[in-house]
Design a protein around this motif. Structure first.
Motif, short mmCIF file in Angstrom:
data_model
loop_
_atom_site.label_atom_id
_atom_site.label_comp_id
_atom_site.label_asym_id
_atom_site.label_seq_id
_atom_site.Cartn_x
_atom_site.Cartn_y
_atom_site.Cartn_z
N CYS A 1 4.85 6.53 8.12
CA CYS A 1 3.89 6.97 7.10
C CYS A 1 4.53 8.06 6.23
N ALA A 2 3.94 8.22 5.05
CA ALA A 2 4.44 9.21 4.08
C ALA A 2 4.43 10.62 4.67
N GLU A 3 3.34 10.97 5.36
CA GLU A 3 3.23 12.32 5.92
C GLU A 3 4.34 12.61 6.91
N PRO B 1 -5.47 10.65 6.46
CA PRO B 1 -4.27 10.42 7.26
C PRO B 1 -4.57 9.67 8.57
N CYS B 2 -3.61 8.87 9.00
CA CYS B 2 -3.81 8.10 10.23
C CYS B 2 -3.71 9.04 11.44
N GLU C 1 8.31 1.20 4.99
CA GLU C 1 7.94 0.09 5.87
C GLU C 1 9.16 -0.67 6.37
N PHE D 1 0.86 -1.18 0.00
CA PHE D 1 0.00 0.00 0.00
C PHE D 1 0.90 1.23 0.00
N ASN E 1 5.72 6.39 2.03
CA ASN E 1 5.82 5.65 3.29
C ASN E 1 7.00 4.69 3.24
N VAL F 1 1.83 5.11 -0.31
CA VAL F 1 1.25 6.43 -0.04
C VAL F 1 2.29 7.47 -0.43
N1 THU Z 1 0.24 4.97 5.70
C1 THU Z 1 0.70 6.22 5.38
O1 THU Z 1 1.76 6.36 4.77
N2 THU Z 1 -0.04 7.30 5.76
C2 THU Z 1 -1.21 7.23 6.46
O2 THU Z 1 -1.74 8.25 6.87
C3 THU Z 1 -1.85 5.92 6.68
C4 THU Z 1 -0.99 4.72 6.43
C5 THU Z 1 1.05 3.80 5.33
C6 THU Z 1 1.71 3.16 6.50
C7 THU Z 1 1.93 1.74 6.00
O3 THU Z 1 3.18 1.70 5.33
C8 THU Z 1 0.86 1.55 4.98
O4 THU Z 1 0.27 2.81 4.74
C9 THU Z 1 -0.22 0.56 5.39
O5 THU Z 1 -0.65 0.82 6.69
#
Ligand code: THU
Length: 388
Positions: free
Chosen positions: A308-310, A340-341, A299, A279, A297, A281
């Motif tokens: 996360c990308a942000e 965003p998370c 991992e 996934f 992002n 981002v």
């Molecule tokens: N992810 C982001 O990069 N930004 C977010 O706001 C939500 C999740 C990424 C983290 C992880 O690498 C992947 O999405 C799946 O959770």
């Protein structure tokens, strides 16, 4: 206090409005005197400024068509709204509530009334500047005030009241705090919207329709008119406004002002390292300096170490010395615009309440929200007691 309407010939596109006012005053035997305040309607100013558009020349884009369907509007109107507005706060069928340059108004201030058939009148380009120009041309040694005025409705009220968009020669808002109330208690939050009230008074004689009275002179108002006084109409930041605070409750439509940022986020997504979730981002953060910091992002085999990308973009920006941000765009392959998370919301909140978050998916669906809408009541540094 007396109010005199100035009747003029119809002011056509690009006609010299000031000349028309001079002629109108002469024909009605009126002349500006020391202490007078001239109120001029924004539609006359905008027409004079050639801010008039033939709807046939407007080609609505995809975003405009989508939003037009959502709010039951003509797609060409919606295209113009997107060009003019900084933000669409929300809407009901037929009208959207927009924000631009700190003003809140319906349909970005675009008017069908008082425009030739098939045309619309946009909001004046710079009402404060227009007020100055009108003042400088008409004062001729006299101490006068000039206000460019518009009309607005208040929530849940039927009918329009006056609102000042730009003014010279008077203090637009008078601070009455500290003054005593009838029972000797100091007034705490009362400020008098003097310029708005004067526009309302003028509108009683100006009308909104075919009266042909685009301006009025207010004489003997209990207001100090000062030579050379140029005050921007003061507003309050959206996050301190009770109406906006109550209205904003999550993502609203994207208005198209951050396409470059979305493009950068899209490019950064290519460099995401997401071998475990697949996934990807992309995020792009726009600093107040104008520089953009982007990242994907990253991992890790130990998933708790994922970034996360942000947050990767924030780390890049802060490491480069930038700590104030205007907006962030993020993109992911989600059915609706990616969101965003929680940790990223908290981390963005650290750097300001006004950061705009533009959320996009690969289909091009886009939404935007202020960070405070996405994380109301964020944990703030100010909560921490400073250790001695
Ligand atoms: N992810 C982001 O990069 N930004 C977010 O706001 C939500 C999740 C990424 C983290 C992880 O690498 C992947 O999405 C799946 O959770």
């Amino acid at each position: 206090m007396e109010v005199f309407g100035i009747k003029t010939d119809l002011i056509g596109i690009g006609d010299d409005m000031v000349e028309a006012l001079e002629r109108g005053m002469k024909e009605s035997g009126l002349a500006l005197e020391d202490g007078d305040i001239l109120v001029v309607s924004e539609s006359a100013v905008a027409t004079w400024e050639r801010r008039v558009i033939n709807l046939e020349d407007v080609k609505p884009g995809r975003l405009a068509c989508d939003l037009a369907a959502r709010y039951s509007k003509d797609p060409r109107d919606m295209e113009l709204i997107l060009r003019e507005a900084d933000e669409i706060v929300g809407g009901i069928p037929g009208v959207v509530l927009t924000m631009n340059k700190g003003f809140l108004y319906p349909n970005a201030g675009i008017d069908h009334s008082n425009a030739p058939s098939g045309y619309v009148v946009l909001f004046p380009a710079d009402p404060q500047r227009s007020a100055s120009v009108i003042h400088d041309r008409l004062a001729q040694g006299k101490r006068i005030g000039v206000i460019v005025g518009d009309s607005r409705t208040h929530p849940l009220r039927l009918g329009c009241v006056g609102v000042a968009l730009g003014c010279v020669g008077i203090e637009p808002v008078e601070d009455a705090r500290g003054q005593m109330d009838l029972y000797g208690r100091p007034l705490m939050i009362t400020r008098k919207a003097v310029a708005d009230n004067l526009v309302s008074a003028a509108q009683i004689v100006m009308g909104e329709g075919d009266e042909g009275i685009p301006a009025a002179i207010i004489r003997n108002a209990p207001v100090r008119v000062e030579e050379g006084l140029k005050c921007e109409i003061p507003g309050i930041p959206p996050n301190e406004c009770m109406y906006i605070g109550a209205l904003r409750s999550g993502p609203h439509p994207y208005t198209g002002s951050y396409d470059k940022l979305i493009e950068e986020a899209t490019n950064a997504r290519e460099n995401a390292y997401a071998p475990y979730s697949n996934f990807k981002v992309g995020a792009a953060l726009l600093g107040k300096s104008g520089r953009i910091y982007s990242a994907g992002n990253i991992e890790n085999a130990s998933s708790g170490a994922d970034i996360c990308a942000e947050r990767a973009a924030i780390a890049k920006a802060v490491a480069s010395g930038e700590k104030e941000f205007e907006a962030v765009a993020l993109i992911g392959d989600t059915p609706t615009p990616v969101s965003p998370c929680g940790i990223c919301r908290q981390m963005l909140s650290e750097f300001g309440d006004d950061i705009k978050v533009i959320m996009v998916n690969l289909k091009g669906d886009a939404a935007m929200a202020n960070i405070t809408e996405l994380l109301p009541g964020a944990f703030k540094g100010s909560f921490l007691k400073k250790q001695g």
